[in-house]
Design an enzyme around this catalytic site. Sequence first.
Site, short mmCIF file in Angstrom:
data_model
loop_
_atom_site.label_atom_id
_atom_site.label_comp_id
_atom_site.label_asym_id
_atom_site.label_seq_id
_atom_site.Cartn_x
_atom_site.Cartn_y
_atom_site.Cartn_z
N LYS A 1 0.67 -6.13 -9.14
CA LYS A 1 2.03 -5.74 -8.74
C LYS A 1 3.07 -5.99 -9.82
CE LYS A 1 1.33 -5.75 -3.91
NZ LYS A 1 1.87 -6.06 -2.61
N GLY B 1 -2.13 -6.64 2.06
CA GLY B 1 -2.22 -7.08 3.46
C GLY B 1 -1.25 -8.20 3.80
N LEU C 1 15.08 -8.60 1.11
CA LEU C 1 16.04 -7.68 1.74
C LEU C 1 16.09 -7.98 3.24
CD1 LEU C 1 15.11 -4.42 -0.20
CD2 LEU C 1 16.89 -6.08 -0.71
N HIS D 1 10.93 0.48 5.76
CA HIS D 1 9.84 0.75 4.82
C HIS D 1 9.65 2.26 4.80
CE1 HIS D 1 5.61 0.09 3.17
NE2 HIS D 1 5.65 1.38 3.47
N LYS E 1 1.48 -2.45 9.18
CA LYS E 1 2.06 -1.31 9.90
C LYS E 1 1.44 -1.16 11.29
CE LYS E 1 2.64 0.65 5.38
NZ LYS E 1 1.97 1.40 4.31
N GLU F 1 5.56 -1.13 -4.07
CA GLU F 1 4.22 -1.00 -4.66
C GLU F 1 3.74 0.44 -4.58
OE1 GLU F 1 0.78 -2.65 -2.84
OE2 GLU F 1 1.48 -2.33 -0.80
N ASN G 1 0.16 2.63 -3.76
CA ASN G 1 -1.23 2.60 -3.32
C ASN G 1 -1.95 3.80 -3.91
OD1 ASN G 1 -1.10 0.22 -1.78
ND2 ASN G 1 -0.10 1.34 -0.14
N ARG H 1 -4.65 5.47 -3.37
CA ARG H 1 -5.75 5.92 -2.50
C ARG H 1 -5.16 6.69 -1.33
NH1 ARG H 1 -4.36 2.60 1.66
NH2 ARG H 1 -3.54 0.56 1.04
#
Length: 450
Positions: free
Chosen positions: A116, A164, A203, A208, A237, A287, A289, A291
């Site tokens: 990250k 995660g 924040l 998100h 989520k 970030e 992802n 995939r």
Amino acid sequence: MFKKVLIANRGEIALRIHRACKEMGIATVAVHSTADANAMHVRLADESVCIGPAAAKDSYLNIAAIIAAAEITNADAIHPGYGFLSENARFAEIIAAHDLTFIGPLPEHIKTMGDKIAAKDAAGKAGIPLVPGSDGGVTSFAEAKKVAAKIGYPVLIKAAAGGGGKGMKLALSESDLESAMSNAQQEARASFGDDAIYLEKYLQKPRHIEIQIAADAHGNVIQLGERDCSLQRRHQKVLEEALSPALSEKKRQQIGETTRKAIEKLGYLGVGTVEYLYENDEFYFIEMNTRLQVEHPITEQVTNLDLVREQIRIAAGEKLTVRQKDIRFSGHAIECRINAEDPVHFRPSPGKIVNFHAPGGPGVRFDSAVYGGYSIPPHYDSMIGKLIVFGDSRELCLERLRRALSEIVITGINTTIPLFEKLLDVPDFINGDYDIHWLENWLEDQQQAD
Ligand code: ADP
């Protein structure tokens, strides 16, 4: 195009990939652990190979066994799904070294985005707005104190190898900072074997919001709009919407185009998701992802695209089927993640499903791999299905959600279905008025009231 694809995953995502392959005329190979011998992904695939015992580290994470399975069955590509080995650059490299194709991005992009700290650096250089924080990693308390004083409390300590929600700790003031740092480091070391950490401003009321992108090897880079994944529990989520009920058309275009350009600049190949926090009309990258994402179906529903098909085409060196100018957003879509957990304390509830009936009808899609008589093994993730509803408007989606939830029958185990039924009666949810902390606060109130 590939003739045979090995699917290195299980559960609903293995089925989702199998379905795309079948429609494209590609044969499929399922791999499975001994605990999954009767799983639906094994039953539907053209061929299957047992790759080890129940523990994921011995089966779904066992690279040697997966490569051997691909060689024995003569597969020409491997799709990793999400989770397991999907963001493992070494896996992608080993696949290439065996003259097989990894259906995913280049190893260098997986590596950069998997760290990250490196990801923030690369994203910033490509023109993506960042959460204020440390410039790279922090190693000493003195350094962390300086950064925190500069960005202002509260601050979040995050693990470079994070995922995660692990290795993430909050410090409300300087007196918490040292212990939050060592807790984050400890958790990161235990979960990822890497204790590198960095600091970010915490924040207080963000949403998100993430942008789906896809890029082929012919220079075509597209963005497919956003998903709002603000309903979370423990940074995980729970329910997602596309498009976001909180974005203006102007903001949508702005962040979509900023993201698209950055992806182009990075030379990225494949599908991916750039995740942001959105607060006071500003976006902050958290970030990327590299995939396919759990919540990809809601984007499919509002864009009328098959993301897995596009992903397979990209890996095979073919062109995306659309260009940016062809992309239109139509209507709305909502996804609920149905877990085998009790809906109050979220304790896992594996075991045998006695009766099962899937919801259906207009605007309803149920992505799942369970069936009546199926035993959910205790070894893996507790998500057992995704209920996706779609329609012309958000209001219609909410009506369909209520109707579809009342149709599902899953007996013998506990599921989180009652949580979604309750949410449909809560004005903040109905109005789309929630941030990333809203669900946890609401759940706490519920537990106190019980
Ligand atoms: P992971 O990879 O562990 O899931 P992310 O960086 O994607 O970690 O963050 C997961 C969630 O944690 C976000 O969706 C958000 O809810 C919360 N989060 C992350 N960074 C911040 C921040 N700077 N301020 C507030 N919440 C944050």
